[in-house]
Design a protein around this motif. Structure first.
Motif, mmCIF file in Angstrom:
data_model
loop_
_atom_site.group_PDB
_atom_site.id
_atom_site.type_symbol
_atom_site.label_atom_id
_atom_site.label_comp_id
_atom_site.label_asym_id
_atom_site.label_seq_id
_atom_site.Cartn_x
_atom_site.Cartn_y
_atom_site.Cartn_z
ATOM 1 N N LYS A 594 7.459 79.339 27.140
ATOM 2 C CA LYS A 594 8.789 78.744 27.188
ATOM 3 C C LYS A 594 8.766 77.395 27.898
ATOM 4 O O LYS A 594 9.801 76.860 28.240
ATOM 5 N N GLY A 595 7.608 76.910 28.178
ATOM 6 C CA GLY A 595 7.523 75.576 28.754
ATOM 7 C C GLY A 595 7.549 75.541 30.269
ATOM 8 O O GLY A 595 7.487 74.479 30.856
ATOM 9 N N TRP A 596 7.639 76.721 30.889
ATOM 10 C CA TRP A 596 7.648 76.734 32.352
ATOM 11 C C TRP A 596 6.211 76.957 32.813
ATOM 12 O O TRP A 596 5.855 78.028 33.290
ATOM 13 N N ALA A 599 5.157 78.207 36.447
ATOM 14 C CA ALA A 599 5.425 79.628 36.670
ATOM 15 C C ALA A 599 4.480 80.477 35.831
ATOM 16 O O ALA A 599 3.940 81.479 36.303
ATOM 17 N N TYR B 13 13.781 75.099 28.073
ATOM 18 C CA TYR B 13 12.534 74.672 28.693
ATOM 19 C C TYR B 13 12.835 73.391 29.458
ATOM 20 O O TYR B 13 13.793 72.688 29.150
ATOM 21 N N PRO B 14 12.067 73.092 30.473
ATOM 22 C CA PRO B 14 12.410 71.950 31.320
ATOM 23 C C PRO B 14 12.104 70.615 30.639
ATOM 24 O O PRO B 14 11.008 70.415 30.118
ATOM 25 N N LEU B 26 6.403 75.592 42.988
ATOM 26 C CA LEU B 26 6.526 76.804 42.169
ATOM 27 C C LEU B 26 7.824 77.553 42.472
ATOM 28 O O LEU B 26 8.509 78.028 41.575
ATOM 29 N N HIS B 29 10.643 76.059 40.672
ATOM 30 C CA HIS B 29 10.609 76.350 39.236
ATOM 31 C C HIS B 29 11.203 77.721 38.962
ATOM 32 O O HIS B 29 12.009 77.901 38.059
ATOM 33 N N TYR B 30 10.772 78.688 39.766
ATOM 34 C CA TYR B 30 11.319 80.036 39.593
ATOM 35 C C TYR B 30 12.830 80.031 39.805
ATOM 36 O O TYR B 30 13.586 80.651 39.069
#
Lengths: 926, 130
Positions: A594-596, A599, B13-14, B26, B29-30
């Motif tokens: 999903k592009g993350w 993570a 998505y980012p 990180l 991001h989470y």
């Protein structure tokens, strides 16, 4: 929260059941031990009543009790040790793993399709064990003993004497100040006298006469003759009788430990009985010489404290303290109830029925009545007067303290028989017999009293149970008071600092909320209770919270995934590796692709680590591989760490199966279509070596113009030789094959002339990659002069240099994010068909510290200029896709690719080599 | 002021995500990823009833049916100086800057944002910490 097997309406009555103590004489215990069961265990499978029961409440209304269950347990005088409980819970959770073939539910939320197992059996068994292992506390009476069964055997010399001895013993335990544990509901506990009679061994007449005597002494309502052991265990094999104990004893390891760890002797008996399993004699001897009814130690107590002499035999200690499934294993071999026939089962069932109808329920009914009368008489006093006097003579009950002081104490405020506690007692009794209306009103009154006195612990307890009974009231006359629970939890946690009670309250409350589909409230509750003091609890609660999020009306997928990750983290801290891995894998479904990437990398890395520690090396490798092959956005240092971890795991995998096929390595990337193949010697004009007449070398770019010129030149030569006609099968010689040349035919290579393959590598990482012992991988079909093909396929024969010689590049460095080509040579010494399959190399990286350790263990690793920290041998295939076919209509409408035979040369016999020296240049110049 | 600023594409998505370099990236991001659930929830609530029209930033996003880009900003909750108004103005700045990015003819909608101007603006919003 995940779905449960039990509904909440079944769960709560089953979690709070009337408790009955059992006190057995040695002889009686011996009789039950013949079945590998203690007396309490013997009754366990039959402790639920099959029929409805009726009783009268204080207002003389008939009240129906359905599915009543009672809990009989041996008397133990120590409260359970927190350490032992923690260990037990840990074992329960690790022993309960998701079933292998479990079909997961597919939940579709937005663009996510998730495979989620709907049930979480480990949580349910955790909860069950947790609720059962609650110690009896002073501020509530739910698990205080209501009655005591005194058990003696008919084979005793003086049974009646024995009964009075047991009775005195019980009285001593209850009323002597030496024993603060166990707790008893009311001072005059119901005593129920049970005469055990061994049918196969004992004298029936004698038993009957003793029973008559008992009836005289204790009344028909207070005693019972229970006949068991109708067969001897020798005949166990003849007849198969269902074993109702196995499920209880395995599921509930408190009972397990009770039977196996309850005394100094039982450890040995445990050991021996394992050995003596099949020999049918002498089983009882081990048990007899010990104290089978050892009530000095709680089953959950650590053995160290129960008997110091035990610490000598260390291995046994470890064994008995070892994890649940080991205990299980030991258990499964034992046949429980070997001496019992189905008639005996019925007798036990009958006995429980009789005890409940004639003994326990009338006792409860009477007690409720008494308590009610007390309350009414207390109410008779003016309430204000009462509280006024209390204020005046407050010293007796409520210690004079400021409110702040009170809030800080979670300690006792009331003596055990204080009038304030009587209403709570009554409420608890009503709750146990499922009279929730009355229970609620009592709890409610109790709550008000306790709050007035600022007895916070008591108030919280009353609030908690008031909420539960309000929920369980038939017909739901009032809405579920969720704020009661919230206050109770907050009080338990913040004022009383009692996490165990807070946890119980949260577990109950979350279950109640779940049954009303209030998932977000339940999740908030569960998350609020996670704390640093117990990783296992936090992990389980977070996982349940995650399930709450996914079960909402509009599922919150990302919150689910996030809490799963948190749960996984906690599981791994609690040492529950399998559960941790499962959690991370579940969360992975949401983050995958999903592009993350940050993570995703983190999850993959953790999955890799966990899989590695669980020795699931294949999973570990694929997880690490994932991190490396995706365009990573991590920093160089992080990438270096990932790469090292990957290499380490990979090395372990390859060491496990050293003879297996070489693994495919993910790094560096190979741009296979950029592969060039060159036949013949390198052009080295200075050496005076013989050179092929050609225009190309690997060092120059493809030049279509000159290659066309050379093609025409060759055609002219051929036509001159063939008297002006070009043969139809003529193809121009190609010395260098690349992506522009026509690769549809097998190229020709000449024996004893080198074949050079140029492979284009690209390093996607920011760290340096070092390839060592880089060489080509090939397959060769030699063509014999005898005419028939050698059937044997020689594959990967680096050991047969007489066929094909291969050049090995010992070290090949690729810097971070660099593209670089490597030229690898093969020397065919035999004619035949050659297939170049790929490249084989050791993949490694260079550590800054340049450590030298571990190199010796690696075969074929060079300690040259760079010292390798770690490297693995592996291969990568070279597969070149040919050009897209675009000639026929069919080819145009579909996507088809032609063959590319660059790497499959046919080795032919020696040919004349046309050499042109300076002359060639002159020809060109002219 | 903000410790992390993210622009999330419609497909979640980012497009752009940046956090204060001192902190664990990180974690943010989470955090941002998980907060998308809350955005989803609010948007679906918006659809049902026209509630609170003053919530302009959710409101502005809503009418463009097929291009729901989300801005997520993580702020330090201990920073009491931040009021709703400041947050609003920060979002306004972010939105303007994003519009500029979208006006760039060389920018492909859906690609990662790699504009220096946008970067600078984000930096200015993050470094305003005293």
């Amino acid at each position: 929260m995940a779905q449960c097997v039990q509904s909440v309406q079944e769960l709560i009555p089953d979690s709070f059941v009337p408790c009955v103590a059992a006190l057995c004489s040695d002889e009686a215990e011996r009789l039950t031990r013949l079945n590998h069961l203690s007396f309490a265990e013997l009754l366990k499978p039959f402790s639920r009543l099959t029929s409805e029961v009726h009783m009268r409440d204080p207002n003389n209304q008939l009240h129906v009790i359905k599915n009543l269950k009672i809990a009989v347990s041996n008397i133990v005088t120590q409260p359970p040790q927190p350490g032992a409980i923690r260990k037990l819970l840990n074992d329960v959770v690790s022993g309960s793993q998701p079933a292998e073939g479990l079909v997961a539910n597919v939940i579709t939320a937005g663009d996510y399709d998730l495979n989620i197992s709907a049930t979480t059996p480990w949580f349910e068994s955790y909860r069950e064990t947790f609720l059962q292992s609650m110690p009896a506390l002073d501020h509530e009476f739910l698990n205080h003993y209501l009655a005591c069964m005194l058990v003696a055997s008919s084979s005793e010399a003086e049974p009646v004497e024995q009964f009075s001895k047991l009775s005195q013993e019980q009285h001593r335990i209850q009323h002597n100040s030496d024993y603060s544990y166990p707790k008893w509901f009311i001072p005059n506990t119901l005593k129920y006298y049970v005469l055990l009679h061994d049918v196969s061994a004992g004298d029936e007449q004698r038993a009957e006469s003793i029973y008559e005597e008992m009836k005289q002494k204790y009344g028909t309502q207070g005693c019972y003759l229970l006949k068991i052991n109708s067969r001897t265990s020798n005949r166990a094999s003849d007849e198969q009788i269902p074993d109702p104990w196995s499920q209880y004893l395995q599921k509930n390891s408190i009972q397990n430990q009770e039977s196996y760890e309850d005394g100094p002797c039982t450890i040995t008996s445990n050991k021996n009985s394992d050995n003596n399993l099949l020999s049918l004699d002498g089983l009882d001897n081990e048990v007899k010489d010990g104290l089978p009814n050892n009530f000095r130690a709680h089953p959950l107590q650590l053995e160290q404290s129960s008997d110091p002499s035990n610490s000598i035999d260390g291995p046994d200690h470890l064994r008995s303290a070892s994890s649940l499934h080991e205990t299980k294993k030991g258990n499964t071999g034992i046949i429980h109830g070997a001496c019992l026939t189905l008639t005996d089962h019925d007798r036990i069932r009958q006995f429980i029925q009789e005890f409940t109808f004639r003994g326990l329920l009338p006792h409860i009914e009477k007690t409720i009545r008494q308590l009610n009368d007390q309350l009414i008489s207390r109410k008779g006093l003016s309430r204000s007067l009462f509280s006024a006097t209390k204020k005046w003579f407050s010293g007796s009950k409520v210690p004079e303290k400021s409110i702040n002081d009170l809030k800080n104490t979670s300690g006792l405020l009331y003596p055990p028989e204080a009038p304030e506690l009587q209403i709570r007692k009554m409420a608890d009794l009503c709750f146990l017999v499922q009279h929730y209306d009355l229970a609620y009103s009592c709890y409610h009154t109790a709550k008000k009293d306790f709050l007035n006195d600022q007895a916070m612990l008591y108030a919280a307890g009353a609030l908690e149970m008031a909420a539960v009974s309000a929920f369980l009231q038939p017909g739901a006359p009032r809405p579920y008071p969720a704020h009661y629970m919230d206050t109770a939890i907050q009080t338990y946690r913040d004022i009383c600092k009692n996490m165990v009670l807070a946890e119980r309250c949260v577990l109950l409350s979350a279950e109640l909320l779940k049954s009303q589909s209030k998932y977000s409230e339940a999740a908030a509750l569960l998350i609020r209770l996670t704390s640093e003091d117990s990783d296992l609890r936090s992990a389980l609660l977070l996982e349940q919270a995650a399930h709450c999020f996914i079960n909402m009306k509009s599922p919150m997928v990302r919150k689910y995934a996030f809490h799963m990750i948190l749960a996984g983290h906690r599981f791994s801290k609690a040492g529950q590796k399998k559960h941790a891995l499962r959690c991370y894998c579940q969360a992975m479904q949401v983050y995958k692709g999903k592009g993350w990437s940050l993570a995703e990398d983190h999850i993959n890395f953790t999955i890799g680590r966990q899989s590695y520690t669980l020795r699931q090396l294949d999973n570990a490798v694929s997880a690490f591989r994932h991190i490396l092959i995706n365009e990573s956005k991590q920093s160089a240092a992080q990438q270096g760490a990932f790469l090292r971890e990957y290499l380490y795991v990979y090395k372990n995998v390859s060491q496990l199966s050293p003879d297996g096929p070489l693994p495919q390595l993910p790094l560096p990337y190979i741009n296979s279509s950029a592969t060039r193949v060159f036949f013949g010697h390198d052009r080295r004009p200075a050496d005076g070596e013989k050179q092929a007449a050609t225009h190309v070398s690997l060092d120059q770019e493809y030049d279509s113009e000159s290659s066309q010129q050379w093609r025409e030149l060759e055609e002219q030569v051929v036509s001159v030789v063939n008297k002006g006609v070009i043969p139809s099968n003529f193809h121009p010689t190609q010395y260098c094959l690349n992506s522009y040349s026509d690769n549809s035919r097998f190229p020709l290579a000449v024996v004893e002339e080198p074949i050079t393959v140029e492979v284009a590598f690209r390093n996607p990482l920011k760290v340096l990659l070092l390839l060592t012992d880089l060489s080509l991988l090939w397959k060769f079909h030699p063509k014999d002069f005898s005419g028939k093909d050698n059937e044997e396929v020689k594959q990967l024969v680096t050991s047969e240099p007489e066929m094909i010689g291969a050049e090995v590049i010992s070290e090949f460095l690729i810097n971070g994010e660099e593209s670089k080509v490597a030229r690898l040579k093969l020397f065919p010494h035999h004619i035949g068909e050659l297939h170049i399959l790929g490249v084989v190399y050791n993949l490694g990286t260079i550590q800054g510290s340049m450590t030298v350790d571990g190199i010796g263990a690696l075969p074929g690793c060079h300690t040259g200029k760079y010292s390798l920290s770690m490297s693995v041998r592996g291969k990568q295939d070279l597969e070149i896709q040919g050009p897209r076919l675009n000639n026929t209509k069919e080819e145009k409408t579909s996507v088809k690719y032609g063959p590319d035979r660059r790497l499959d040369p046919i080795i032919t016999e020696e040919m004349p080599l046309l050499e042109t020296l300076a002359l060639a240049q002159e020809v060109n110049q002219r | 002021m903000a410790v992390c600023i993210a622009v999330i594409a419609k497909e979640n998505y980012p497009l752009y995500i940046r956090s204060t370099p001192t902190e664990n990236e990180l974690k943010f991001h989470y955090m941002v990823h998980t907060s998308l659930d809350v955005v989803d929830e609010k948007i679906s609530a918006m659809g049902k009833a026209l509630v609170d029209q003053r919530e302009l930033y959710l409101g502005l996003l809503y009418p463009t049916e097929d291009y729901k880009v989300k801005f997520v900003m993580v702020v330090d909750s201990s920073n009491t100086a931040l009021r709703d108004n400041e947050i609003r103005s920060m979002f306004r700045k972010l939105h303007n800057s994003y519009t500029d990015v979208m006006c760039n003819p060389f920018y492909n909608p859906g690609d990662r944002i790699q504009s220096r101007a946008f970067d600078n603006m984000v930096t200015s919003m993050m470094i305003q910490v005293c």
